[in-house]
Design a protein around this motif. Sequence first.
Motif, PDB file in Angstrom:
ATOM      1  N   VAL A 127       1.652  10.428 -17.308  1.00 44.55           N
ATOM      2  CA  VAL A 127       2.552   9.492 -17.968  1.00 44.55           C
ATOM      3  C   VAL A 127       1.860   8.944 -19.199  1.00 44.55           C
ATOM      4  N   THR A 128       2.546   9.028 -20.318  1.00 50.56           N
ATOM      5  CA  THR A 128       2.010   8.484 -21.556  1.00 50.56           C
ATOM      6  C   THR A 128       3.064   7.572 -22.162  1.00 50.56           C
ATOM      7  N   TRP A 184       1.682   6.620  -6.902  1.00 53.90           N
ATOM      8  CA  TRP A 184       0.551   7.391  -7.406  1.00 53.90           C
ATOM      9  C   TRP A 184       0.779   8.885  -7.204  1.00 53.90           C
ATOM     10  N   HIS A 185       1.334   9.257  -6.064  1.00 50.62           N
ATOM     11  CA  HIS A 185       1.616  10.676  -5.818  1.00 50.62           C
ATOM     12  C   HIS A 185       2.665  11.214  -6.794  1.00 50.62           C
ATOM     13  N   LYS A 186       3.641  10.380  -7.147  1.00 46.83           N
ATOM     14  CA  LYS A 186       4.645  10.810  -8.130  1.00 46.83           C
ATOM     15  C   LYS A 186       3.999  11.053  -9.490  1.00 46.83           C
ATOM     16  N   VAL A 187       3.064  10.192  -9.876  1.00 49.44           N
ATOM     17  CA  VAL A 187       2.370  10.348 -11.156  1.00 49.44           C
ATOM     18  C   VAL A 187       1.524  11.618 -11.137  1.00 49.44           C
ATOM     19  N   GLN A 188       0.848  11.867 -10.038  1.00 46.80           N
ATOM     20  CA  GLN A 188      -0.002  13.058  -9.943  1.00 46.80           C
ATOM     21  C   GLN A 188       0.816  14.347  -9.981  1.00 46.80           C
ATOM     22  N   GLU A 189       2.056  14.313  -9.511  1.00 43.41           N
ATOM     23  CA  GLU A 189       2.891  15.508  -9.492  1.00 43.41           C
ATOM     24  C   GLU A 189       3.398  15.888 -10.881  1.00 43.41           C
ATOM     25  N   ILE A 194       0.836  -1.201   0.000  1.00 46.39           N
ATOM     26  CA  ILE A 194       0.000   0.000   0.000  1.00 46.39           C
ATOM     27  C   ILE A 194       0.872   1.251   0.000  1.00 46.39           C
ATOM     28  N   LYS A 195       1.915   1.246   0.791  1.00 44.64           N
ATOM     29  CA  LYS A 195       2.826   2.396   0.857  1.00 44.64           C
ATOM     30  C   LYS A 195       3.472   2.640  -0.510  1.00 44.64           C
ATOM     31  N   TYR A 196       3.917   1.572  -1.166  1.00 44.35           N
ATOM     32  CA  TYR A 196       4.566   1.687  -2.472  1.00 44.35           C
ATOM     33  C   TYR A 196       3.601   2.268  -3.512  1.00 44.35           C
ATOM     34  N   VAL A 197       2.381   1.717  -3.578  1.00 45.31           N
ATOM     35  CA  VAL A 197       1.403   2.183  -4.562  1.00 45.31           C
ATOM     36  C   VAL A 197       1.038   3.641  -4.289  1.00 45.31           C
TER      37      VAL A 197
END
Length: 84
Positions: free
Chosen positions: A51-52, A41-46, A34-37
């Motif tokens: 990401v494409t 996810w926060h990195k993707v949102q930033e 859960i911590k990893y996901v």
Amino acid sequence: MERRNHQPMSNPKRIIHQENYSKDLILHQHDELIKYVNEAWHKVQEQPHGVTYYKNVPEPRLAGFKAFDLESWWGRRVFNQKTS
């Protein structure tokens, strides 16, 4: 009735049952996942544009690939194992 004199153990050891250890390990692994996901996810949102990923060139190794429903296949497999 006979009465026995029990002396306390001089060096008691904690007994860890395998079942409790396994549950604790699974919970720890679950928390780590859960911590990893969450962090990913926060990195993707930033990212400003998200990401494409795409490839214009067809992948030759996938030329004969046919998609299948893994969930249905797994369900049939489990059902067949239980009823055989």
